[in-house]
Every structure is written in C-alpha cells, then in structure tokens.
Design a protein around this motif. Structure first.
Motif, PDB file in Angstrom:
ATOM      1  N   VAL A   1     -37.136  63.203  56.106  1.00  4.57           N
ATOM      2  CA  VAL A   1     -36.498  63.972  57.178  1.00  4.57           C
ATOM      3  C   VAL A   1     -35.727  63.050  58.115  1.00  4.57           C
ATOM      4  O   VAL A   1     -34.567  63.328  58.483  1.00  4.57           O
ATOM      5  N   LEU A   2     -36.347  61.943  58.505  1.00  2.52           N
ATOM      6  CA  LEU A   2     -35.679  61.006  59.414  1.00  2.52           C
ATOM      7  C   LEU A   2     -34.423  60.418  58.786  1.00  2.52           C
ATOM      8  O   LEU A   2     -33.387  60.284  59.457  1.00  2.52           O
ATOM      9  N   SER A   3     -34.503  60.067  57.514  1.00  4.90           N
ATOM     10  CA  SER A   3     -33.331  59.498  56.853  1.00  4.90           C
ATOM     11  C   SER A   3     -32.194  60.509  56.778  1.00  4.90           C
ATOM     12  O   SER A   3     -31.016  60.167  56.969  1.00  4.90           O
ATOM     13  N   PHE A   4     -32.537  61.766  56.521  1.00  4.81           N
ATOM     14  CA  PHE A   4     -31.514  62.816  56.462  1.00  4.81           C
ATOM     15  C   PHE A   4     -30.868  63.022  57.833  1.00  4.81           C
ATOM     16  O   PHE A   4     -29.633  63.090  57.953  1.00  4.81           O
ATOM     17  N   VAL A   5     -31.698  63.101  58.879  1.00  2.00           N
ATOM     18  CA  VAL A   5     -31.177  63.339  60.227  1.00  2.00           C
ATOM     19  C   VAL A   5     -30.314  62.168  60.686  1.00  2.00           C
ATOM     20  O   VAL A   5     -29.212  62.353  61.240  1.00  2.00           O
ATOM     21  N   LEU A   6     -30.786  60.947  60.469  1.00  5.21           N
ATOM     22  CA  LEU A   6     -30.040  59.767  60.918  1.00  5.21           C
ATOM     23  C   LEU A   6     -28.714  59.623  60.184  1.00  5.21           C
ATOM     24  O   LEU A   6     -27.702  59.200  60.768  1.00  5.21           O
ATOM     25  N   ARG A   7     -28.679  59.984  58.922  1.00  2.00           N
ATOM     26  CA  ARG A   7     -27.415  59.932  58.184  1.00  2.00           C
ATOM     27  C   ARG A   7     -26.434  60.960  58.721  1.00  2.00           C
ATOM     28  O   ARG A   7     -25.227  60.701  58.817  1.00  2.00           O
ATOM     29  N   ARG A   8     -26.950  62.137  59.079  1.00  2.34           N
ATOM     30  CA  ARG A   8     -26.075  63.161  59.647  1.00  2.34           C
ATOM     31  C   ARG A   8     -25.535  62.741  61.014  1.00  2.34           C
ATOM     32  O   ARG A   8     -24.460  63.176  61.423  1.00  2.34           O
ATOM     33  N   LEU A   9     -26.286  61.888  61.715  1.00  3.47           N
ATOM     34  CA  LEU A   9     -25.855  61.401  63.022  1.00  3.47           C
ATOM     35  C   LEU A   9     -24.925  60.196  62.916  1.00  3.47           C
ATOM     36  O   LEU A   9     -24.486  59.657  63.932  1.00  3.47           O
ATOM     37  N   GLY A  10     -24.644  59.747  61.702  1.00  2.00           N
ATOM     38  CA  GLY A  10     -23.695  58.660  61.502  1.00  2.00           C
ATOM     39  C   GLY A  10     -24.295  57.306  61.232  1.00  2.00           C
ATOM     40  O   GLY A  10     -23.554  56.327  61.062  1.00  2.00           O
TER      41      GLY A  10
ATOM     42  N   ASP B   1     -25.999  54.304  59.129  1.00  2.00           N
ATOM     43  CA  ASP B   1     -25.907  53.859  57.729  1.00  2.00           C
ATOM     44  C   ASP B   1     -27.318  53.651  57.177  1.00  2.00           C
ATOM     45  O   ASP B   1     -27.910  52.592  57.333  1.00  2.00           O
ATOM     46  N   ILE B   2     -27.853  54.686  56.569  1.00  2.00           N
ATOM     47  CA  ILE B   2     -29.207  54.642  56.002  1.00  2.00           C
ATOM     48  C   ILE B   2     -29.100  54.609  54.490  1.00  2.00           C
ATOM     49  O   ILE B   2     -28.501  55.500  53.873  1.00  2.00           O
ATOM     50  N   GLN B   3     -29.636  53.555  53.894  1.00  3.09           N
ATOM     51  CA  GLN B   3     -29.628  53.430  52.445  1.00  3.09           C
ATOM     52  C   GLN B   3     -30.730  54.291  51.852  1.00  3.09           C
ATOM     53  O   GLN B   3     -31.910  54.057  52.082  1.00  3.09           O
ATOM     54  N   MET B   4     -30.332  55.288  51.085  1.00  2.00           N
ATOM     55  CA  MET B   4     -31.319  56.169  50.456  1.00  2.00           C
ATOM     56  C   MET B   4     -31.927  55.482  49.240  1.00  2.00           C
ATOM     57  O   MET B   4     -31.234  54.764  48.507  1.00  2.00           O
ATOM     58  N   PRO B   5     -33.227  55.661  48.984  1.00  2.61           N
ATOM     59  CA  PRO B   5     -33.861  55.065  47.814  1.00  2.61           C
ATOM     60  C   PRO B   5     -33.192  55.522  46.532  1.00  2.61           C
ATOM     61  O   PRO B   5     -32.748  56.670  46.422  1.00  2.61           O
ATOM     62  N   ALA B   6     -33.149  54.610  45.566  1.00  2.00           N
ATOM     63  CA  ALA B   6     -32.495  54.944  44.302  1.00  2.00           C
ATOM     64  C   ALA B   6     -33.314  55.900  43.471  1.00  2.00           C
ATOM     65  O   ALA B   6     -32.801  56.703  42.718  1.00  2.00           O
ATOM     66  N   ALA B   7     -34.643  55.809  43.583  1.00  2.00           N
ATOM     67  CA  ALA B   7     -35.523  56.640  42.767  1.00  2.00           C
ATOM     68  C   ALA B   7     -36.170  57.699  43.626  1.00  2.00           C
ATOM     69  O   ALA B   7     -36.152  57.643  44.851  1.00  2.00           O
ATOM     70  N   SER B   8     -36.756  58.672  42.975  1.00  7.61           N
ATOM     71  CA  SER B   8     -37.408  59.776  43.686  1.00  7.61           C
ATOM     72  C   SER B   8     -38.905  59.611  43.631  1.00  7.61           C
ATOM     73  O   SER B   8     -39.460  59.181  42.620  1.00  7.61           O
ATOM     74  N   PHE B   9     -39.584  59.991  44.732  1.00  8.01           N
ATOM     75  CA  PHE B   9     -41.048  59.942  44.755  1.00  8.01           C
ATOM     76  C   PHE B   9     -41.647  60.995  43.840  1.00  8.01           C
ATOM     77  O   PHE B   9     -42.817  60.940  43.523  1.00  8.01           O
ATOM     78  N   THR B  10     -40.839  61.961  43.441  1.00  9.70           N
ATOM     79  CA  THR B  10     -41.354  63.027  42.587  1.00  9.70           C
ATOM     80  C   THR B  10     -40.944  62.828  41.146  1.00  9.70           C
ATOM     81  O   THR B  10     -40.962  63.754  40.359  1.00  9.70           O
ATOM     82  N   GLY B  11     -40.538  61.627  40.783  1.00  8.43           N
ATOM     83  CA  GLY B  11     -40.177  61.370  39.407  1.00  8.43           C
ATOM     84  C   GLY B  11     -41.358  61.539  38.492  1.00  8.43           C
ATOM     85  O   GLY B  11     -42.506  61.427  38.876  1.00  8.43           O
TER      86      GLY B  11
END
Length: 525
Positions: free
Chosen positions: A276-285, A287-297
């Motif tokens: 949630v924090l990564s999504f919100v911070l990216r929307r606010l501008g 530069d948040i690097q999203m993880p390449a893999a998913s925790f639900t893989g």
C-alpha cells in the motif's frame, strides 16, 4: 481429579474405525507436490548410501528433514520395494503416479496415524467420559489433519502423535520421558523446535524442584538421554563429514520471509502495508522501485525485497519469537505445573506461527491439535477453540484448489463446526444445569429457581456476537473468492482471493494469540 471412570477403549476404536474409513475414501483425491517429495525420499534413502542422502540432487525435492525422518523413509522403502520396485528407483520412479504408488503412500500415512491414536488414548485414559470423548472427536476427526495429511499429503498425524505423547508424560510429571520424546520429535522434524525454549525452562525448573544434589542428578540424566538421542540421529552424518550439508538443507534461509501462499500471520500485515505504501508513494511522485517478483508466486524460492519498509531477516524473526515467548517462559520458571504444559506448548507454536520465518500455513496444526486438550477445561477455552479451529481450518482451503475437492473441504469444515457445537453444548450446558440444581446452590425453592434461570442463560456454551460476525465474514470472503471475483473481475488480480483469506484469517489467529497470552498471564497456578 475425578473418580468417574474414563470412556471405554471400545469407543475409541469406533472413532478410529470411522476416521480410517473416511481416510480410505480420500485415497483417490488430489495430491500435492509433497506426494512426490516423499516418494522421492523413499527412493533416495533406499538407493543411495547414507553419506549421499543430503547431497543428492537427482530431483528438485531434496531431503530437508532431520535424520530420524530419513530413517523412517528408509524403513518404509523396504515395504515399498516389495509392493512395486519402481517406487524406490531413483530415476525411473521420478513423478511415478501408478495406482501402487498412490495406494502404498496413502496407506502408510493412515498406518502412521496409529501413533496419534495411542497418544490420544494415553492423554484421555484418566479423563471423565464426556471430556475424553470430545477430545477424541476434536483430534481424531480433525478436518485439518484430513485435509493436510490425507488429501494434500504429509505425515503430520504421526509427528503430532509424538508431541502429544510428550505432553501426556509431562502432564503426569514424568519429565524424563516427556523431554526424551520431544528430543525424538526434533530429530524427526526440526520445525517443532519453536517450543524448545518452553521445554528447556520448564524441565530445568522441574529438575531442581528439590535439593540441588537431586536436581543435578535429574538434569544429568535428562542431558545424557537427550545427547544420546541426538547422537543416534546425527552421529552417522558427523562421521561422514556431512553435518554442514545437513544443517544447510534443514535451514534454507534463502527461501525468504514468506511461503508462496502467505500463512495468516503477522507478516501478512507487514507485506500488505509495504504494498500500500509503495503504491501511494508512487502516485505522489516518489521514485519507488517495485519488487521484480510477487509474494504470491507459486514457487518457493527467494522472497522479493520490500519496496518501502525495512527488510526482515531471520534474526529479526527469531528475536520476535523469543520476545513473544518471554511471558510464558517466566510463568514456566516461576511455577512449572504439569497441568499447564499443553497450554504453554500450544502458545509457543502460536507465537512461532505468527512471528516466525518462512512459515507454512500447515504449521497451524502444531497449536490447534494441542489446544484440543485444553478446550474441555473451561467454557472460555471451549469458545476460544471453537473460534480458532474454524479460522485455522479455513486458512487451509487454498491448499485444495481443484474443483472436485471443493465440496470435500467445505463439508469437512461444516461437520467439524456441528460436532464442536454439539459436543461443547452437551459438556458445558450439562455442567451449568448440574450447578444450578446442586443442593448447596439453592437455599430455597425460589432462590433455586432464580439461580437455575441465570445459569441456563449465561452458564452454557453459546456463540457470542463477535464470533458470529467474524464467522459471517469468513462466509463473505469465501463467496467473493469462489464466486463473485471470477464473475466480476475474471482473470484480473488473481492473487486477491488468496490475499483476502490470508489477511482475514491473520486477524483471527492474532486474536487467538492475544487470548492465549492473556490466559497465561492471568493464570494463578
């Protein structure tokens, strides 16, 4: 202690027979990759010398259980060879799914459950009949064990039987036998080591309950016995210089904080908060690097890093588990009462489940089954167990994801709910009526009627409104994941149903942990 005779063994045989018939009916059902894991371990231990058991990589399903379980697989492999030699062939047996393989492995799990049956008998042989029968039903007919062992495929019933045997000896004050059985259990499956601090503090304090000389003698005897057990398990591998490889296989910390399917524990909230924090911070501008893999893989491998929140290390989880255990350890040190052993051990496994590293959802069995022993002790314990067992069983639903198994898991959970409600109602409503009609509880007909009325309203087993609301929420989560999500969103956001189950069940198990902690702290024993 009661003078009422325990329930007859013939009734236990009836419970076992019914459970066994149901397990036989489940033989053709879905099998997870754990089925091939254990088949490969049969072939590995049978075909290779001991010095290569923990180094072989013929299959991706390498041996990662302690030596006693490897010896157990070796013992089974001789019977497997007599049934079908392909089962124990290291190469031709890979991914073998013949009828002989399925029948043999399914029946070995059913047969191994005899350890659990004996443990339950030993624990209830001095109980009053109503409580003994209810414990039998809760453990022997556990839907969680049926789902994990006899559909998904594992040997948890056998291992939990050893744990319950250890608890039975501890509850009788036979500390040496209880400690040795726990040491044996650790040499079968090291994940049970979460309760080791509780065992250590409890047994150490019990050893020195008399004079120092006698206490030192008890401690020495226990220490020699435990060392002998671990020497029998690990000695051959130390001799072959394989100990470092054994430890590396047993503790693969590179697998990451969470399993492919998030176990409903505290780290679910941490992961969701990071997302949630990564999504919100990216929307606010930012530069948040999203993880390449998913925790639900779907694969168990290196976990992706967190995008915003600090990384969690194995040491962090270890410290958190110890901190969670500290109130229980203090209680065990101050007053190590045998009657509290099951409750403390169950609390330890709950703490490990909530705060541990790379926890599997199946590990909830480690505390749900022992808590069945305490569920009959008081009305509060019964209500807590009713809540916890439903939440824990529902959290296992994603293990059986094929359509043909859906009616099975739903029916097992519903029958379990009915059995618990009827069993607890019969036990505690009758107790409430007995108290209401006791001669000493009434000083006259009028006062007796008033007390009987009040106990009938508040003294029996009832489901509170909070529990009702939470259980209704489970129904809503299931309706969304099973029916509404595919209809409304189709193939979009496929991880959402699993995430909802994990998060929602995590609230329930977190509540259970708080309840257990409060009951331990408030206990005046």
């Amino acid at each position: 202690m009661t003078n009422t005779p325990p329930p007859p063994v013939s009734e236990l045989r009836w419970h076992v027979a019914v459970a066994t018939c149901l397990k036989l009916l489940l033989i053709p059902s879905y099998r997870s990759t754990d089925f091939e894991v254990h088949r490969h371990w049969l072939a590995l231990t049978h075909s290779l010398p001991l010095s290569r058991w923990y180094t072989d990589e013929t299959s991706p399903w390498t041996l990662d259980y302690p030596p006693f379980f490897a010896f157990f697989e070796l013992l089974l492999s001789y019977a497997a060879r007599a049934v079908d030699p392909v089962i124990v062939h290291l190469h031709r047996g890979l991914n073998c799914r013949s009828d002989s393989v399925v029948l043999f492995q399914r029946i070995t799990v059913i047969a191994a459950d005899s350890c659990l049956f004996y443990a339950v008998y030993r624990l209830t042989r001095k109980c009053e009949p109503r409580k003994g029968r209810l414990i039998w039903a809760l453990v022997i007919w556990s839907p969680m064990l049926l789902i994990v062992d006899h559909v998904h495929f594992q040997y948890n019933g056998f291992l939990l039987g050893i744990l319950l045997l250890s608890i039975s000896y501890l509850s009788e004050g036979k500390d040496l036998a209880g400690g040795c059985l726990f040491a044996i259990l650790l040499c079968f499956k090291h994940l049970f080591a979460v309760a080791a601090p509780v065992y250590f503090v409890y047994l150490l304090r019990r050893c020195f309950r008399g004079t120092f000389v006698r206490g030192f003698g008890r401690l020495s005897a226990l220490g020699v016995a435990v060392i002998a057990i671990f020497a029998a398990a690990y000695g051959p591998f130390i001799y072959h210089g394989q100990m470092q490889q054994v430890i590396r296989r047993m503790f693969p910390f590179g697998r990451g904080l969470c399993h492919a399917y998030w176990a409903p524990n505290m780290w679910v909230f941490y992961i969701v908060m990071d997302k949630v924090l990564s999504f919100v911070l990216r929307r606010l501008g930012f530069d948040i690097q999203m993880p390449a893999a998913s925790f639900t893989g779907g694969l168990v491998g290196n976990s992706s890093p967190f995008a915003v929140l600090p990384q969690i290390t194995p040491l962090t989880t270890f410290i958190m588990v110890l901190l969670a255990l500290s109130p229980c350890l203090i209680k065990a040190w101050r007053n190590p009462q045998p009657k509290d052993a099951a409750r403390w051990i169950a609390y330890a496994y709950t703490s490990g489940f909530l705060f541990g590293w790379h926890v599997h959802e199946k590990a909830s069995l480690h505390f749900v089954i022992p808590l069945a022993l305490t569920a009959v002790q008081s009305l509060g314990d019964a209500k807590h167990y009713f809540w916890l067992s439903i939440v824990s069983c529902y959290s296992l639903f994603p293990l059986l994801y094929e359509a043909q198994e859906y009616p099975i898991k739903v029916l097992l959970l519903l029958l379990h709910c009915m059995a618990m409600f009827l069993g607890f109602s019969a036990l505690f409503n009758e107790s409430a009526r007995a108290k209401a009609t006791a001669p000493e509880s009434r000083k006259g007909d009028q006062s007796g009627e008033k007390r009987s009325s009040s106990l009938a309203k508040g003294g029996g087993f009832t489901i509170g409104w909070i529990t009702r609301c939470y259980l209704f929420g489970i129904l809503l989560v299931e309706l969304w994941g099973q029916f509404l999500h595919p209809y409304i969103l189709g193939n979009k956001l496929p991880f959402v149903p699993l995430m909802m189950i994990s998060v929602y069940c995590a609230f329930g198990i977190m509540y259970s942990w708080i309840w257990q902690l409060r009951s331990i702290v408030r206990c005046s024993s």
